[in-house]
Design a protein around this motif. Sequence first.
Motif, short mmCIF file in Angstrom:
data_model
loop_
_atom_site.label_atom_id
_atom_site.label_comp_id
_atom_site.label_asym_id
_atom_site.label_seq_id
_atom_site.Cartn_x
_atom_site.Cartn_y
_atom_site.Cartn_z
N THR B 91 32.60 -53.85 14.60
CA THR B 91 31.81 -52.95 15.14
C THR B 91 30.20 -53.50 14.81
O THR B 91 29.77 -53.63 16.15
CB THR B 91 31.46 -51.69 14.27
OG1 THR B 91 32.70 -51.17 14.06
CG2 THR B 91 30.20 -50.69 14.66
N TYR B 94 30.38 -56.07 18.12
CA TYR B 94 30.02 -55.48 19.06
C TYR B 94 28.67 -54.89 19.54
O TYR B 94 28.13 -55.42 20.53
CB TYR B 94 31.03 -53.97 19.35
CG TYR B 94 30.42 -53.29 20.71
CD1 TYR B 94 31.08 -53.69 21.82
CD2 TYR B 94 29.86 -52.01 20.47
CE1 TYR B 94 30.61 -53.13 22.94
CE2 TYR B 94 29.56 -51.43 21.67
CZ TYR B 94 30.11 -51.71 22.99
OH TYR B 94 29.78 -51.05 23.96
N PHE B 104 23.78 -45.17 25.17
CA PHE B 104 24.91 -44.90 24.50
C PHE B 104 24.78 -45.84 23.26
O PHE B 104 25.08 -45.39 22.26
CB PHE B 104 26.11 -45.08 25.21
CG PHE B 104 27.21 -44.74 24.56
CD1 PHE B 104 27.50 -43.46 23.94
CD2 PHE B 104 28.25 -45.59 24.14
CE1 PHE B 104 28.83 -43.18 23.34
CE2 PHE B 104 29.23 -45.50 23.59
CZ PHE B 104 29.50 -44.14 23.14
N PHE B 107 22.25 -45.01 20.56
CA PHE B 107 22.69 -43.90 19.94
C PHE B 107 23.65 -44.48 18.64
O PHE B 107 23.62 -43.83 17.69
CB PHE B 107 23.30 -42.78 21.06
CG PHE B 107 23.91 -41.58 19.97
CD1 PHE B 107 23.18 -40.59 19.80
CD2 PHE B 107 25.18 -41.50 20.04
CE1 PHE B 107 23.65 -39.73 18.99
CE2 PHE B 107 25.97 -40.49 19.46
CZ PHE B 107 25.04 -39.46 18.89
N ILE B 108 24.66 -45.34 19.21
CA ILE B 108 25.37 -45.77 18.25
C ILE B 108 24.58 -46.09 16.98
O ILE B 108 24.98 -46.12 15.80
CB ILE B 108 26.64 -46.91 18.60
CG1 ILE B 108 27.33 -46.17 19.75
CG2 ILE B 108 27.41 -47.38 17.44
CD1 ILE B 108 28.64 -47.04 20.22
N ASN B 111 22.80 -43.54 15.12
CA ASN B 111 23.78 -43.07 14.27
C ASN B 111 24.27 -43.44 13.00
O ASN B 111 24.29 -42.87 12.07
CB ASN B 111 25.04 -42.61 15.35
CG ASN B 111 26.01 -41.63 14.69
OD1 ASN B 111 25.62 -40.73 14.22
ND2 ASN B 111 27.32 -42.35 14.86
N ILE B 112 24.58 -44.90 13.24
CA ILE B 112 25.14 -45.62 11.78
C ILE B 112 23.93 -45.56 10.92
O ILE B 112 24.29 -45.00 9.66
CB ILE B 112 25.46 -47.03 12.26
CG1 ILE B 112 26.55 -47.03 13.11
CG2 ILE B 112 25.38 -47.78 11.04
CD1 ILE B 112 26.96 -48.24 13.81
N SER B 113 22.50 -45.76 11.32
CA SER B 113 21.78 -45.72 10.13
C SER B 113 21.64 -44.19 9.56
O SER B 113 21.42 -44.04 8.44
CB SER B 113 20.34 -46.25 10.58
OG SER B 113 19.54 -45.25 11.22
N ASN B 114 21.89 -43.38 10.47
CA ASN B 114 21.93 -41.79 9.78
C ASN B 114 22.86 -41.61 8.93
O ASN B 114 22.92 -40.95 7.91
CB ASN B 114 21.80 -40.95 10.94
CG ASN B 114 20.27 -40.80 11.37
OD1 ASN B 114 19.57 -40.86 10.83
ND2 ASN B 114 20.22 -40.14 12.87
N LEU B 115 24.02 -42.31 9.41
CA LEU B 115 25.23 -42.08 8.32
C LEU B 115 25.14 -42.57 7.15
O LEU B 115 25.67 -42.00 6.18
CB LEU B 115 26.55 -42.72 9.17
CG LEU B 115 27.05 -41.79 10.25
CD1 LEU B 115 28.29 -42.60 10.68
CD2 LEU B 115 27.80 -40.30 9.48
#
Lengths: 310, 287
Positions: B91, B94, B104, B107-108, B111-115
Motif C-alpha cells: 500500500t 503504491y 481517489f 481519499f485513500i 482514509n488511512i489517517s482516519n483509520l
Amino acid sequence: MDYTEFTKARRFRERFAINILRSIAMISILTTIAILFFLFYETFNFFTNEMEDGGFVKPWEFLFGTKWTPLFKPQSFGILPLVAGTLLVTIIAVIVALILGLSISVFLSEYAPENIRRIIKPILEVLAGIPTVVYGYFALTFVTPIIMNIVGSFGGNIIIFNALSAGLVMGLMITPMVSTISEDALISVPQSLRDASYAMGAKKFQTAFRVVVPAALSGISASVILGISRAIGETMIVTIAAGSTPNFTFNPLESIQAMTAFIVQISLGEAPHGSLEYNTIFAVGLLLFMMTLSLNIFGKWLVSKYSENY
Amino acid sequence: MKTEKLSFKRRTRIDYFVNYLLFFSVVIAFITLASLIIDIFSDGWKWFDWQFFNSYPSRKPELAGIKAAFYGTIWVMSITALLSIPIGISTALYLEMFADDSKFNKFIKVNISNLAGVPSIIYGIIGMAIFVEFFQMGRVILAGALTMTLLILPIIIIASQEAIKQVPSYYMDAALALGATKWQAVVKVILPQSIPGMVSGFILAMSRAIGESAPMIAISALVYITFLPEGPLDRFTVMPIQIYNWISQPQDDFRGIAAAGIILLLIMLLSLNSLAIFLRDYFQRRN
C-alpha cells in the motif's frame, strides 16, 4: 522474440503488478466500509430487536435516556450514564494532560538544553509505549489506595472503583501525545518572532507565554483535541479502575461505567450473535466511533492550519 | 498582567521560577514512570519464576502461570506480522510511487489517517462481526490475527510511507536514467533503500499490538485455556487478556501474578524497542 515484443510483454507485466498494488491499497477502503456497514447494520438491528418486555428501543430514548440497565429487568437503554462516565474520566484526564503536557512541551522547546532534551524524550516515548492494561493495574493498585487515604483522612466517602483514579492515570497516558504534538507546534514558530520579543527586552518566560504559545495555539488545541479523542476511545484503564456501574453523575469519587468499559463487559460474556446485548455493543460503538471520528477530523484540520501559517 | 512595570531583577527571578516550575512537570512524569515500575516489580517479582512461565492458568495463585497466553501472543503476532507487513509495504509503495494526485488516491490517504484514529475496541467488535460471526471462524487465533492486522495496518502503512519518503529522489532519477522502468526502479532501488526505515516502524507497530487488550477481549472473550494452541483455528488467549483476568480476581495473590505477567510483557516490549533502536542506528551508521 524480438526486442519490441519483449518490452511490450514487460510493460504488460508491470502494469499488471501495479494494478495488484492498487487493489491491495483498496484494503484500507474496504476496512472503512466494513466498519461503517457493521456499525450501522447492527445498530439498526438494535432498534428493531424486541426487548424482554416486548417493546422496542426508541432512538431518542437511547440518546437522551438517563437509565442504563440492559442486563436486568426492567430493561432500559438510555445511554447518557455511559456518556457521562466517559466524559467525566476524559475531563479529568485532559486537565492532567494539558497541565503536564503543555509544561513539558514549553520546557522542551524553549528552556531545555539539547542534552536534557535527549534524556527527556526517551522517557516520554517509554510512557507512550506502556500498554493500557499496565496503566490500569497502576491506577487500581497504586493511585487508588493513595486517593482513598487522602479522601478518607478528610472524612470523605470513596469507592475502590472511581472515576478520579482512572482519569488521573489516563491523563498520564495521553501526556506524551499532547506534549509531542504541542512541541511540534511550538518548534515550528519562526525564530524571528522570538528574536523580536527578546529585542524588545522580554525575558524568556514572557517570550514563551506571550509570543510563542499564542502563535502555536492552533497546534496546541489540536494536541488537546486529539488527546480527548484518545481518552474517549481508551478502554482498559476505565474497565479496570473506574468500575462497571452505569451512573449518571459528575462526582469523580463515585464508581461509573464508561462506554468502552460496557463494550468489554458484554464481550467478556460472549453475547450470542443476534441477541439484543450483541446489538447493544454496536449501538454504543457507533456513538463512540462518531465522537472520536469528528474530534480526529477537527484536530487534524487544526494541525494542517498551523502548518500552513508558517 | 502588567509585566511592563516589573523591574528587571523581578523578571529575572520570575524567569528562574518558571524554568523550575516547567522542569517540575518533567519530574512528575519521571516520578510516575518510576513508581509504576517499582509498584509492578515489588508486587510481581516474587512470582516471576520458571514455574510461572511454564504453567497454565489455575484457580490457585501458586500454580498459575502464563504459558498458554505467551504462546497465544506468539501465534497471533506471527500471523499478524505475516499478513500486515506485505500489505503495508504494498500500500505504501503504491501511494508514494505509483498513485497520481487523483481525488481517489487522496481519499485513500485521508482514509488511512482516519483509520489510525479509530479506537481499538471498535476494531475488536468489527473483527468479531466479520471474522467470528460473518465468516463463521469462531473465536480462534486466525480471527484475532486478522483483527489485529486491520488495527495496525494504518500504523505500518504510515511508517512505510515515511521510510519511502526518506530515500533521496536522485536514486529514482539515476535508476530511470540508466534505462530502468519505473517498476524496476521502485522494486530494485527504492524498496531496498527504504527497508531499514521500515523495519523499526514494523517493530514499533508489533510492540503496540502485543500490548493491545481490548480488541482481543472482543475476539477471544474470557476463556480458561489449559492447552497450547496447535494451529490458527484453535481457541486462544493472549498475555494482556490473561493479565486483565488476574487483575479482576478478588484474591490479593492474583494481583502479584498479574504483576509478574506485566513484568514479562514489559521485558518483551523493552527488547523489541531496543531492537528497533539498535537497527535504526545500525542502518544509519552503515549509510
